[in-house]
Design a protein around this motif. Structure first.
Motif, PDB file in Angstrom:
ATOM      1  N   ARG A   5       0.829  -1.206   0.000  1.00 45.64           N
ATOM      2  CA  ARG A   5       0.000   0.000   0.000  1.00 45.64           C
ATOM      3  C   ARG A   5       0.865   1.258   0.000  1.00 45.64           C
ATOM      4  N   ALA A   6       1.918   1.252   0.833  1.00 42.84           N
ATOM      5  CA  ALA A   6       2.804   2.412   0.878  1.00 42.84           C
ATOM      6  C   ALA A   6       3.531   2.597  -0.444  1.00 42.84           C
ATOM      7  N   ASN A   7       3.981   1.496  -1.040  1.00 45.01           N
ATOM      8  CA  ASN A   7       4.674   1.589  -2.325  1.00 45.01           C
ATOM      9  C   ASN A   7       3.744   2.076  -3.421  1.00 45.01           C
ATOM     10  N   ALA A   8       2.442   1.785  -3.279  1.00 47.15           N
ATOM     11  CA  ALA A   8       1.461   2.321  -4.226  1.00 47.15           C
ATOM     12  C   ALA A   8       1.454   3.842  -4.168  1.00 47.15           C
ATOM     13  N   VAL A   9       1.495   4.386  -2.958  1.00 53.58           N
ATOM     14  CA  VAL A   9       1.508   5.841  -2.798  1.00 53.58           C
ATOM     15  C   VAL A   9       2.802   6.425  -3.353  1.00 53.58           C
ATOM     16  N   ILE A  10       3.933   5.764  -3.067  1.00 60.21           N
ATOM     17  CA  ILE A  10       5.224   6.245  -3.562  1.00 60.21           C
ATOM     18  C   ILE A  10       5.241   6.252  -5.090  1.00 60.21           C
ATOM     19  N   ASN A  11       4.767   5.164  -5.681  1.00 61.02           N
ATOM     20  CA  ASN A  11       4.739   5.097  -7.147  1.00 61.02           C
ATOM     21  C   ASN A  11       3.756   6.084  -7.743  1.00 61.02           C
ATOM     22  N   LEU A  12       2.651   6.339  -7.037  1.00 61.07           N
ATOM     23  CA  LEU A  12       1.715   7.353  -7.489  1.00 61.07           C
ATOM     24  C   LEU A  12       2.397   8.721  -7.537  1.00 61.07           C
ATOM     25  N   MET A  13       3.160   9.020  -6.497  1.00 60.60           N
ATOM     26  CA  MET A  13       3.907  10.284  -6.483  1.00 60.60           C
ATOM     27  C   MET A  13       4.911  10.329  -7.629  1.00 60.60           C
ATOM     28  N   GLY A  14       5.572   9.191  -7.892  1.00 66.19           N
ATOM     29  CA  GLY A  14       6.505   9.146  -9.007  1.00 66.19           C
ATOM     30  C   GLY A  14       5.820   9.365 -10.341  1.00 66.19           C
ATOM     31  N   ALA A  15       4.645   8.749 -10.508  1.00 67.59           N
ATOM     32  CA  ALA A  15       3.898   8.913 -11.762  1.00 67.59           C
ATOM     33  C   ALA A  15       3.468  10.359 -11.959  1.00 67.59           C
ATOM     34  N   GLY A  60       5.848  17.456 -30.154  1.00 68.23           N
ATOM     35  CA  GLY A  60       5.891  16.817 -28.846  1.00 68.23           C
ATOM     36  C   GLY A  60       4.667  15.997 -28.505  1.00 68.23           C
ATOM     37  N   SER A  61       3.788  15.747 -29.463  1.00 66.99           N
ATOM     38  CA  SER A  61       2.573  14.983 -29.174  1.00 66.99           C
ATOM     39  C   SER A  61       2.857  13.512 -28.891  1.00 66.99           C
ATOM     40  N   PHE A  62       4.103  13.071 -29.109  1.00 61.75           N
ATOM     41  CA  PHE A  62       4.454  11.712 -28.695  1.00 61.75           C
ATOM     42  C   PHE A  62       4.281  11.533 -27.193  1.00 61.75           C
ATOM     43  N   ALA A  63       4.243  12.648 -26.454  1.00 68.20           N
ATOM     44  CA  ALA A  63       4.069  12.574 -25.004  1.00 68.20           C
ATOM     45  C   ALA A  63       2.656  12.144 -24.611  1.00 68.20           C
ATOM     46  N   ASP A  64       1.689  12.292 -25.516  1.00 63.24           N
ATOM     47  CA  ASP A  64       0.296  11.981 -25.174  1.00 63.24           C
ATOM     48  C   ASP A  64       0.078  10.531 -24.744  1.00 63.24           C
ATOM     49  N   PRO A  65       0.518   9.534 -25.544  1.00 69.53           N
ATOM     50  CA  PRO A  65       0.325   8.148 -25.095  1.00 69.53           C
ATOM     51  C   PRO A  65       1.038   7.844 -23.783  1.00 69.53           C
ATOM     52  N   LEU A  66       2.219   8.434 -23.586  1.00 68.64           N
ATOM     53  CA  LEU A  66       2.941   8.214 -22.340  1.00 68.64           C
ATOM     54  C   LEU A  66       2.201   8.835 -21.160  1.00 68.64           C
ATOM     55  N   MET A  67       1.578   9.996 -21.380  1.00 71.13           N
ATOM     56  CA  MET A  67       0.784  10.612 -20.325  1.00 71.13           C
ATOM     57  C   MET A  67      -0.447   9.773 -20.010  1.00 71.13           C
ATOM     58  N   ILE A  68      -1.036   9.176 -21.049  1.00 69.27           N
ATOM     59  CA  ILE A  68      -2.186   8.294 -20.835  1.00 69.27           C
ATOM     60  C   ILE A  68      -1.791   7.125 -19.947  1.00 69.27           C
ATOM     61  N   ALA A  69      -0.638   6.528 -20.242  1.00 70.18           N
ATOM     62  CA  ALA A  69      -0.162   5.398 -19.432  1.00 70.18           C
ATOM     63  C   ALA A  69       0.085   5.828 -17.994  1.00 70.18           C
ATOM     64  N   MET A  70       0.701   6.995 -17.813  1.00 68.99           N
ATOM     65  CA  MET A  70       0.998   7.450 -16.461  1.00 68.99           C
ATOM     66  C   MET A  70      -0.261   7.841 -15.706  1.00 68.99           C
ATOM     67  N   ALA A  71      -1.195   8.496 -16.385  1.00 62.24           N
ATOM     68  CA  ALA A  71      -2.439   8.876 -15.724  1.00 62.24           C
ATOM     69  C   ALA A  71      -3.210   7.633 -15.277  1.00 62.24           C
ATOM     70  N   THR A  72      -3.196   6.609 -16.124  1.00 64.00           N
ATOM     71  CA  THR A  72      -3.849   5.361 -15.760  1.00 64.00           C
ATOM     72  C   THR A  72      -3.149   4.715 -14.578  1.00 64.00           C
ATOM     73  N   ALA A  73      -1.819   4.782 -14.579  1.00 56.87           N
ATOM     74  CA  ALA A  73      -1.056   4.224 -13.462  1.00 56.87           C
ATOM     75  C   ALA A  73      -1.410   4.929 -12.158  1.00 56.87           C
ATOM     76  N   ILE A  74      -1.588   6.234 -12.212  1.00 56.78           N
ATOM     77  CA  ILE A  74      -1.895   7.001 -11.013  1.00 56.78           C
ATOM     78  C   ILE A  74      -3.170   6.495 -10.339  1.00 56.78           C
ATOM     79  N   VAL A  75      -4.207   6.243 -11.142  1.00 64.10           N
ATOM     80  CA  VAL A  75      -5.473   5.790 -10.560  1.00 64.10           C
ATOM     81  C   VAL A  75      -5.440   4.305 -10.236  1.00 64.10           C
ATOM     82  N   THR A  76      -4.374   3.614 -10.662  1.00 66.28           N
ATOM     83  CA  THR A  76      -4.268   2.177 -10.410  1.00 66.28           C
ATOM     84  C   THR A  76      -3.445   1.859  -9.176  1.00 66.28           C
ATOM     85  N   TYR A  77      -2.510   2.714  -8.809  1.00 66.36           N
ATOM     86  CA  TYR A  77      -1.566   2.393  -7.742  1.00 66.36           C
ATOM     87  C   TYR A  77      -2.256   1.997  -6.437  1.00 66.36           C
TER      88      TYR A  77
END
Length: 423
Positions: free
Chosen positions: A139-149, A266-283
């Motif tokens: 659970r704590a690592n989820a929060v840490i990874n959320l902060m990283g994302a 710089g729109s190549f960042a969009d898919p990467l942001m999608i992955a990170m945003a999804t990770a944030i709500v998943t952690y």
């Protein structure tokens, strides 16, 4: 037994700053090497692997050194503050060297920046298990990874906002802004977290968090029973394999998007942001799922979730909205894996060895990231950009196989005293 989310979020600012830097590094350095210095993908891959070569030595060394450090501000804090300060200053030299087209200056600045980053990553990550009981570490690592994302998304948003032509002045603005973010994060951590006080509070409640499997060995020799050592080896091998896959994609995706999918900005960042945003709500849910189903099962599910989109991307030839569901799955899978894999590694450590085992974990992940930019870069340059996602899918499949052999390091509940309600 409840997790103190406030303290966990605050110590997560260290990982927030680390991920903000690495996202910027992975996105811009390959483009700078290609466009400013006209380097091929193989040579560029070698340079991109240099941070991992340094980390292979720096992370276990400084992780172990921080285990043995005792100061007024804590064991980990001196490394976090010093490393952040030097890295933030050194990274400002990179766009300066780019504008001068001085490759020697650029490599020297890069070496200094990467060395500074390597001095504090293990201490920063080890801070979480220092103050968190073992059953709560997922659970704590989820929060840490959320902060990283969130840190990574901050960098991607800045790239999306400021990167237009790819000029050195745009790069200078991006590196300067991220450097400021890193310094602010370190200041928040320093002024809000009393590392010694939190560590002492945990030791009072749990004098020895070492697993029973490790109690037969003394701290002096720190040896693990053969069966546990085997699990540790397969776990660390799995870590290396899924980093081989994931890092190949994150390192090369900016070039892949421009050279293969036809993007020009710089729109190549969009898919990467999608992955990170999804990770944030998943952690956070991933940490809760691990408490119910176990870390190993969750990791295996996460690996499968990444194999699917990596395999599907093989058939994508142009940029389109089809990338959205693919990168959603990537974000979910990567979040589940990262929330649970690091706690499995330090689960095998005694209470005062978390820095050392953090070093083990990052030694294998960094070793993979030494090899994969060079190996995947070779295929990109000499076979074609279409090899990127078959490469990633293959190594994810291998990680699934090795993870099946891991038998230790899963959740082990420790009964809490009747009056213990918060850590």
């Amino acid at each position: 037994m409840k997790l103190n989310y406030k303290n966990t979020v605050l110590i997560g600012f260290a990982f927030f700053s680390i991920c903000a830097f690495w996202q910027l590094y992975d996105s811009l350095i390959p483009l700078m090497l290609k466009n400013a210095f006209s380097l091929g993908d193989t040579v560029s891959g070698l340079i991109m692997a240099s941070d991992n070569i340094l980390a292979l030595f720096l992370l276990p060394f400084f992780g172990t050194l921080s285990d043995r450090t005792h100061t007024r501000i804590g064991r980990r804090m001196p490394f976090i503050l010093g490393g952040t300060l030097v890295a933030a200053a050194a990274m400002l030299l990179l766009p300066m060297a780019e504008s001068m087209r001085h490759f020697g200056f650029f490599t020297a600045a890069l070496f200094l920046t990467l060395t500074a980053m390597g001095t504090y990553r293990s201490p920063a990550v080890a801070l979480m298990p220092d103050i968190t009981p073992k059953p709560l570490r997922s659970r704590a690592n989820a929060v840490i990874n959320l902060m990283g994302a969130i840190g990574g998304i901050v960098s991607l948003l800045l790239i999306r906002l400021f990167l237009k032509s790819g000029s050195s002045s745009e790069h200078a603005l991006l590196f300067g802004t991220v450097a400021a973010v890193m310094l602010i994060s370190a200041a928040i951590l320093f002024f809000t977290v009393n590392e010694n006080k939190l560590a002492e509070a945990l030791s009072d409640k749990e004098p020895d968090q070492a697993e029973s499997i490790g109690k037969a060995s003394s701290d002096k020799d720190d040896k693990l029973p053969p069966a546990v050592k085997k699990s540790l080896f397969f776990l660390l091998s799995s870590v290396a394999l899924w980093y081989m896959a994931y890092n190949a994609v994150t390192t090369a995706f900016s070039k892949y998007a421009q050279s293969y999918l036809g993007l020009a900005d710089g729109s190549f960042a969009d898919p990467l942001m999608i992955a990170m945003a999804t990770a944030i709500v998943t952690y956070i849910p991933a940490g809760a799922l691990a408490s119910r189903f176990g870390r190993k099962k969750c990791i295996l599910a996460g690996v499968l979730l990444m194999i699917l989109p990596f395999s599907a991307m093989i058939f994508v030839r142009t940029y389109s909205n089809i990338l959205i569901p693919f990168f959603l799955l990537v974000g979910i899978g990567w979040a589940i894996i990262n929330v649970n894999s690091y706690p499995m590694a330090v689960e095998l450590a005694s209470g005062n060895k978390t820095g050392k085992y953090t070093g083990y974990y990052y030694t294998f992940s960094m070793a993979a990231q030494i090899i994969t930019p060079v190996l995947s870069g070779f295929f990109l340059e000499h076979v074609g950009y279409h090899t990127l996602f078959p490469y990633a899918a293959l190594f994810m499949a291998l990680a699934f196989c090795t993870m099946l052999f891991v038998k230790h390091g899963d959740n082990r509940e420790i009964p809490a005293p009747a009056d213990q309600t918060e850590t």
